[in-house]
Design an enzyme around this catalytic site. Sequence first.
Site, PDB file in Angstrom:
ATOM      1  N   HIS A 151       0.821  -1.204   0.000  1.00 17.64           N
ATOM      2  CA  HIS A 151       0.000   0.000   0.000  1.00 17.64           C
ATOM      3  C   HIS A 151       0.857   1.258   0.000  1.00 17.64           C
ATOM      4  O   HIS A 151       0.410   2.320   0.440  1.00 17.64           O
ATOM      5  CB  HIS A 151      -0.934   0.009   1.220  1.00 17.64           C
ATOM      6  N   GLY A 332      21.471   4.637 -24.872  1.00 19.32           N
ATOM      7  CA  GLY A 332      21.913   5.021 -23.541  1.00 19.32           C
ATOM      8  C   GLY A 332      22.863   4.080 -22.854  1.00 19.32           C
ATOM      9  O   GLY A 332      22.987   4.118 -21.630  1.00 19.32           O
ATOM     10  N   SER A 376      27.553  -3.564 -30.964  1.00 17.46           N
ATOM     11  CA  SER A 376      28.342  -3.235 -32.154  1.00 17.46           C
ATOM     12  C   SER A 376      29.716  -2.709 -31.748  1.00 17.46           C
ATOM     13  O   SER A 376      30.705  -2.947 -32.453  1.00 17.46           O
ATOM     14  CB  SER A 376      27.603  -2.202 -33.008  1.00 17.46           C
TER      15      SER A 376
END
Length: 508
Positions: A151, A332, A376
């Site tokens: 909660h 990123g 890459s």
Amino acid sequence: MLSGVVAGAVFTSPPPGSILAAIRALTDAGAAAVLLIVKNYTGDRLNFGLALEQAKSESLSIAMVIVSDDCAFTTTSKAGRRGLCGTVLIHKIAGALAEEGRQLEEIVCKVNQASKLIGTLGVCLNPCSVPGSCPTFHLASDEIELGLGIHGEPGIKRTKLTTANEVVKMMIDHMTDPSSQSHLPLSAGNSVVLVVNNLGGLSCLELAIVTGSAIHCLESRHVVVARVVSGTFMTALEMSGVSLTLMVSDDELLRLFDSETRAPAWPATGRTVLTGQTRLIQPSVEETTVVKTFENEASEAVLVRHVLQNVCSSLLALHEELNALDRAAGDGDCGSTHSRAALAIQDWLQTQIIPASYTQLLSALAKVVQEHMGGSSGALYSLFLTAAAQLLRSSSTLVSWADAVHAGTEAIKRYGGAEPGDRTMLDALCPAVKELQKLHSCPSGGEMEVLERAVQQAELGAQSTRELTAQAGRASYIDATRVSQPDPGAVAIAAIFKAILCALRSRP
């Protein structure tokens, strides 16, 4: 599983009238009896209890079980342990028993026994917010909260962010600590059902990582992972967190857990014991001799080690900057990939003697980068090092190194498909290589000046990418008006050249 559910307002118990309406609806539909499964919160106990008493006054057959599976608190108050995701397992077990036609009294007895064998603990990276309100509590970017509820309430411990393996170990250690009054008794040889529950804001990838960590942690304690389910079962709105639930199981509980259900959100689960089936396959590694001290290395090897360490340190220091640059034009992770390479090379340096042959050195580094850097960038750096290595077979003069760097650059252009001006690492690499070629005609003693100019050209080339329109890589898919920062790959190349120069100047 469940025949009915009663929802209240956000983080609020439903009123007795709504609960009683659901009880009556089930009875009218032909239910012989009704079992209320309630999580242990004061509001729920009061409102469901009131509805139960009203139902009894109408001569309805009804009972209630309270689930309190929270393992957060080392000492328990009168309120007792909270009901968390372990409640979902009670839903499954009670539903399976009801489907078999068991009597209400028997179902109550069995689920109460099962409840004592269930424990749950949650952790989060970010809190949640009730719609229209501020977050329920605040965490620093490097903090996590342990032992929170569903909660939005804070937990019982705040600690520094660390790896998934360490967080999971901390969670399971806390859940099973015998000194805690709310612990789940768990011993080597026990069989468990594991539930990895998304508290709302985790990605599938993060959830899978936690699941793997939990399985391996339990197996390391010689606990048998009989079943595992991973998904979104009981959330705290959009909270970025996860809870682990363990149910110590026997054949009867596993049979009920495996029972078929038409509940659409219940995951399809296998019926074989997971422990002993999992294998983490690592890339094959050639046997090497581990060396812990390098006092007897030749002076040239000491210099190489110094240069590599300086390059690694520089890349690690740029981790956040490169990621920030990459977020504007890519995915990123440029800083993360370069850091992985740097850390892998540092690990390699701790266990390896520097090869006498520079061809062997660059080939070894190419393999390390290929296996650990990824993406890459990993492929391009590996191609660069592999191609450069061939030019150093017969000579290791500065002129040979210039030719080697040129050969590596040509390999990147050939296989990567980019050219200078395309806003890639080549925009820093090619100007530096062009300057290094002047070593062929450099007068004796002027080599360091050439290296300094090569570094300057790399840095100028990296900064020039601000004005270039990307023609290759992920940045080529982004609107050019949104890409105003330097290319992170080019910035990394300039940093590598500068680190090499600084290391040569400060040679040991």
